[in-house]
Design a protein around this motif. Structure first.
Motif, PDB file in Angstrom:
ATOM      1  N   GLY A 188      65.028 -27.272  56.654  1.00  0.00           N
ATOM      2  CA  GLY A 188      66.307 -26.612  56.447  1.00  0.00           C
ATOM      3  C   GLY A 188      66.258 -25.553  55.371  1.00  0.00           C
ATOM      4  O   GLY A 188      66.850 -24.469  55.517  1.00  0.00           O
ATOM      5  N   VAL A 189      65.547 -25.851  54.274  1.00  0.00           N
ATOM      6  CA  VAL A 189      65.428 -24.868  53.189  1.00  0.00           C
ATOM      7  C   VAL A 189      64.666 -23.636  53.672  1.00  0.00           C
ATOM      8  O   VAL A 189      65.047 -22.497  53.373  1.00  0.00           O
ATOM      9  N   LEU A 190      63.602 -23.848  54.424  1.00  0.00           N
ATOM     10  CA  LEU A 190      62.836 -22.708  54.957  1.00  0.00           C
ATOM     11  C   LEU A 190      63.718 -21.814  55.823  1.00  0.00           C
ATOM     12  O   LEU A 190      63.726 -20.581  55.666  1.00  0.00           O
ATOM     13  N   ILE A 191      64.477 -22.430  56.747  1.00  0.00           N
ATOM     14  CA  ILE A 191      65.334 -21.641  57.631  1.00  0.00           C
ATOM     15  C   ILE A 191      66.380 -20.883  56.829  1.00  0.00           C
ATOM     16  O   ILE A 191      66.648 -19.697  57.089  1.00  0.00           O
ATOM     17  N   ALA A 192      66.975 -21.542  55.827  1.00  0.00           N
ATOM     18  CA  ALA A 192      68.010 -20.890  55.023  1.00  0.00           C
ATOM     19  C   ALA A 192      67.446 -19.713  54.231  1.00  0.00           C
ATOM     20  O   ALA A 192      68.061 -18.640  54.147  1.00  0.00           O
ATOM     21  N   VAL A 193      66.255 -19.893  53.649  1.00  0.00           N
ATOM     22  CA  VAL A 193      65.640 -18.821  52.865  1.00  0.00           C
ATOM     23  C   VAL A 193      65.298 -17.634  53.753  1.00  0.00           C
ATOM     24  O   VAL A 193      65.544 -16.465  53.400  1.00  0.00           O
ATOM     25  N   ILE A 194      64.751 -17.918  54.919  1.00  0.00           N
ATOM     26  CA  ILE A 194      64.363 -16.833  55.833  1.00  0.00           C
ATOM     27  C   ILE A 194      65.596 -16.090  56.335  1.00  0.00           C
ATOM     28  O   ILE A 194      65.638 -14.851  56.336  1.00  0.00           O
ATOM     29  N   GLN A 195      66.630 -16.836  56.735  1.00  0.00           N
ATOM     30  CA  GLN A 195      67.848 -16.191  57.227  1.00  0.00           C
ATOM     31  C   GLN A 195      68.551 -15.416  56.121  1.00  0.00           C
ATOM     32  O   GLN A 195      69.111 -14.344  56.363  1.00  0.00           O
ATOM     33  N   GLY A 196      68.526 -15.973  54.914  1.00  0.00           N
ATOM     34  CA  GLY A 196      69.264 -15.341  53.833  1.00  0.00           C
ATOM     35  C   GLY A 196      68.534 -14.215  53.130  1.00  0.00           C
ATOM     36  O   GLY A 196      69.166 -13.291  52.615  1.00  0.00           O
ATOM     37  N   GLY A 197      67.183 -14.239  53.125  1.00  0.00           N
ATOM     38  CA  GLY A 197      66.469 -13.253  52.336  1.00  0.00           C
ATOM     39  C   GLY A 197      65.505 -12.351  53.084  1.00  0.00           C
ATOM     40  O   GLY A 197      65.263 -11.216  52.668  1.00  0.00           O
ATOM     41  N   LEU A 198      64.941 -12.827  54.183  1.00  0.00           N
ATOM     42  CA  LEU A 198      63.885 -12.064  54.861  1.00  0.00           C
ATOM     43  C   LEU A 198      64.343 -11.342  56.114  1.00  0.00           C
ATOM     44  O   LEU A 198      63.740 -10.343  56.501  1.00  0.00           O
ATOM     45  N   ILE A 199      65.372 -11.862  56.768  1.00  0.00           N
ATOM     46  CA  ILE A 199      65.786 -11.290  58.051  1.00  0.00           C
ATOM     47  C   ILE A 199      66.204  -9.833  57.906  1.00  0.00           C
ATOM     48  O   ILE A 199      65.842  -8.986  58.736  1.00  0.00           O
ATOM     49  N   GLY A 200      66.958  -9.520  56.856  1.00  0.00           N
ATOM     50  CA  GLY A 200      67.433  -8.145  56.675  1.00  0.00           C
ATOM     51  C   GLY A 200      66.308  -7.128  56.624  1.00  0.00           C
ATOM     52  O   GLY A 200      66.262  -6.189  57.434  1.00  0.00           O
ATOM     53  N   PRO A 201      65.345  -7.280  55.691  1.00  0.00           N
ATOM     54  CA  PRO A 201      64.231  -6.333  55.637  1.00  0.00           C
ATOM     55  C   PRO A 201      63.396  -6.307  56.921  1.00  0.00           C
ATOM     56  O   PRO A 201      62.951  -5.235  57.352  1.00  0.00           O
ATOM     57  N   LEU A 202      63.174  -7.474  57.537  1.00  0.00           N
ATOM     58  CA  LEU A 202      62.392  -7.509  58.767  1.00  0.00           C
ATOM     59  C   LEU A 202      63.115  -6.784  59.905  1.00  0.00           C
ATOM     60  O   LEU A 202      62.491  -6.088  60.712  1.00  0.00           O
ATOM     61  N   THR A 203      64.438  -6.949  59.963  1.00  0.00           N
ATOM     62  CA  THR A 203      65.210  -6.264  60.995  1.00  0.00           C
ATOM     63  C   THR A 203      65.160  -4.758  60.796  1.00  0.00           C
ATOM     64  O   THR A 203      65.014  -3.985  61.755  1.00  0.00           O
ATOM     65  N   PHE A 247      60.258 -20.517  60.663  1.00  0.00           N
ATOM     66  CA  PHE A 247      60.272 -19.053  60.640  1.00  0.00           C
ATOM     67  C   PHE A 247      60.688 -18.499  62.007  1.00  0.00           C
ATOM     68  O   PHE A 247      61.554 -17.619  62.117  1.00  0.00           O
ATOM     69  N   GLY A 248      60.089 -19.042  63.076  1.00  0.00           N
ATOM     70  CA  GLY A 248      60.422 -18.583  64.414  1.00  0.00           C
ATOM     71  C   GLY A 248      61.857 -18.884  64.786  1.00  0.00           C
ATOM     72  O   GLY A 248      62.539 -18.059  65.418  1.00  0.00           O
ATOM     73  N   ASN A 249      62.352 -20.059  64.401  1.00  0.00           N
ATOM     74  CA  ASN A 249      63.733 -20.424  64.708  1.00  0.00           C
ATOM     75  C   ASN A 249      64.717 -19.487  64.023  1.00  0.00           C
ATOM     76  O   ASN A 249      65.709 -19.053  64.632  1.00  0.00           O
ATOM     77  N   ALA A 250      64.463 -19.168  62.756  1.00  0.00           N
ATOM     78  CA  ALA A 250      65.346 -18.257  62.028  1.00  0.00           C
ATOM     79  C   ALA A 250      65.350 -16.873  62.671  1.00  0.00           C
ATOM     80  O   ALA A 250      66.407 -16.254  62.846  1.00  0.00           O
ATOM     81  N   LEU A 251      64.183 -16.378  63.048  1.00  0.00           N
ATOM     82  CA  LEU A 251      64.097 -15.068  63.697  1.00  0.00           C
ATOM     83  C   LEU A 251      64.885 -15.049  65.006  1.00  0.00           C
ATOM     84  O   LEU A 251      65.658 -14.121  65.271  1.00  0.00           O
ATOM     85  N   THR A 252      64.689 -16.082  65.818  1.00  0.00           N
ATOM     86  CA  THR A 252      65.314 -16.103  67.136  1.00  0.00           C
ATOM     87  C   THR A 252      66.825 -16.200  67.037  1.00  0.00           C
ATOM     88  O   THR A 252      67.556 -15.443  67.691  1.00  0.00           O
ATOM     89  N   ASN A 253      67.318 -17.145  66.240  1.00  0.00           N
ATOM     90  CA  ASN A 253      68.766 -17.365  66.164  1.00  0.00           C
ATOM     91  C   ASN A 253      69.503 -16.128  65.675  1.00  0.00           C
ATOM     92  O   ASN A 253      70.479 -15.684  66.286  1.00  0.00           O
ATOM     93  N   VAL A 254      69.055 -15.590  64.557  1.00  0.00           N
ATOM     94  CA  VAL A 254      69.757 -14.443  63.978  1.00  0.00           C
ATOM     95  C   VAL A 254      69.643 -13.227  64.890  1.00  0.00           C
ATOM     96  O   VAL A 254      70.632 -12.516  65.124  1.00  0.00           O
ATOM     97  N   SER A 255      68.460 -12.981  65.421  1.00  0.00           N
ATOM     98  CA  SER A 255      68.252 -11.784  66.246  1.00  0.00           C
ATOM     99  C   SER A 255      69.023 -11.850  67.554  1.00  0.00           C
ATOM    100  O   SER A 255      69.588 -10.848  68.003  1.00  0.00           O
TER     101      SER A 255
END
Length: 448
Positions: free
Chosen positions: A297-312, A365-373
């Protein structure tokens, strides 16, 4: 300028009497967060509690799915009642129902000793159904946000409720791990009255009930009825299914909504069987599983909250959705086999747990990418005046997937083999890749 400082403004336009918009949104965020915290606490408990009553993995998976089923049915009913009776009364009613549900859930073991294990298991299902129906209050919370925010700020307000969901799933299992640990259970047996049953199943349940009770008191004390801007659209469970069917046939949104449904279905299959896997193969109980779930859960939250924006910004939503689906296809299939990897222990953490953590890292990491995207792609392919309906579609697709996915995964676990639901979940991401391939690249925002 903050809306707390309203210099000479018309206080008659105040969305919540006696409360500024910012404070109203913050209060609702806190209430939804605590509500989801109670739900998250029970995640590591439910599968093993079902096995305590002699249920197999399929029946335990049905218990997991019961919440989503009744939430799917209950959300439009509570939303409609909030239009007729007011937002505040329905939120208070749902919180009171959650107190009853989680208390009954904790008492099921004691009732099982008196009424028999089968009847005790029936009590678990009843409590889970009540909790799911009351968990449909998210529709009322969304309506409350719509009442107190202008259209241009509504997405931000709804985003805060989404963040409350994520935080509840992160901190809930962690709290469950603490209160179900041997040290905590020993301490609680010393301080609690003898009539209070203390076990790794009851203490998380009663903790969830206590949080819901405190939440009820908070909402009663500080959350007023908002001034409704307009009645929210009344949508029944049947309407939600019809809209999903129509969306699946839509040339613009069909492939995206189907992708979201299949991705949610596959990941819910993993979530529902993960604790059965660790219990059967590693002998892990509630506390150990809580640690692993908190890590994910912490991994998904960190990725969604901090990494998704720059990666997008760098790659665009379309490529990230493809990458996330591909990563999950591989990682999910590897989960059950990672337990046999020759991974050394790290301090007190045995090799099996280390291996699960290794494979869960790319999976999160993959779950966070898929859900948000996928959510972003659905939004980008919907007209400006259809944004609320578009997000409603993904929410409905996710709820339906989390109802059917665990049940079928539990059946595979029992009938085929312990590894089968994970492999099937991974394979299901291959159709997601194919569905995304049907999405016109011209219809999505390209990477800058």
């Amino acid at each position: 300028m903050s809306d707390d400082a309203d210099p000479g403004g018309d206080r008659g336009d105040e969305p919540v009497p006696g409360l500024s918009r910012r404070r109203a949104v913050g209060t609702l965020f806190l209430i939804v967060f605590i509500d989801l915290l109670g739900f998250g606490i029970l995640i590591p408990v439910i599968p093993l509690y079902a096995k305590f009553f002699g249920a197999n993995e399929f029946v335990g998976s049905l218990l997991i799915a019961t919440y989503s089923l009744f939430q799917f049915v209950g959300a439009p009913i509570l939303g409609r009642l909030s239009d007729e009776r007011g937002r505040r009364p329905i939120l208070l009613l749902s919180l009171f129902g959650s107190v009853l549900a989680w208390t009954l859930f904790g008492l099921a073991g004691e009732l099982g000793q008196t009424l028999g294990l089968v009847n005790g298991l029936a009590v678990l299902f009843l409590a889970r159904a009540l909790a799911g129906a009351m968990g449909g209050n998210i529709a009322t919370a969304n309506a409350y946000i719509a009442d107190i925010t202008p259209p241009e700020d509504r997405a931000q307000g709804l985003g805060l409720l989404g963040a409350a969901f994520g935080l509840g799933f992160v901190f809930g299992p962690a709290i469950s791990g603490v209160v179900s640990s041997p040290f905590a259970l020993a301490a609680l047996r010393d301080v609690l009255p003898a009539f209070v049953p203390v076990s790794e199943f009851t203490m998380p349940s009663f903790t969830a009930a206590a949080l819901s009770a405190a939440n009820l008191g908070l909402a009663f004390a500080v959350l007023p009825e908002p001034r409704r801007r307009e009645p929210s659209e009344r949508v029944s469970a049947g309407d939600r299914l019809r809209r999903l069917y129509e969306a699946a046939r839509s040339p613009g949104l069909g492939a995206l909504v189907l992708s979201f449904f299949v991705a949610s279905f596959a990941f819910s299959a993993f979530e529902s069987q993960f604790i059965f896997l660790t219990n059967d193969q590693l002998g892990y109980g509630t506390a150990e599983n809580a640690v692993l779930l908190t890590y994910i859960g912490v991994l998904i939250a960190v990725i969604q909250g901090g990494l998704i924006g720059p990666l997008t910004d760098r790659f665009g939503e379309y490529r990230l959705a493809l990458a996330g689906a591909g990563i999950q296809a591989v990682a999910l299939a590897l989960v059950p086999f990672s337990l046999s990897w020759p991974v050394p222990a790290v301090g007190p953490v045995e090799g099996g747990a280390v291996a699960l953590a290794l494979v869960s890292t790319p999976l999160a990491f993959g779950n966070a990418l898929t859900n948000v995207s996928l959510n972003a792609l659905v939004s980008l392919n919907a007209a400006a005046e259809e944004q609320g309906g578009a997000f409603g579609l993904t929410q409905s697709a996710g709820s339906l997937a989390r109802t059917v996915g665990p049940a079928l995964a539990g059946l595979l676990y029992v009938v085929v083999a312990f590894w089968s639901p994970f492999v099937v979940a991974g394979v299901l991401f291959l159709p997601v890749l194919l569905l995304l391939g049907r999405v016109s690249r011209e219809a999505v925002r390209p990477a800058e």
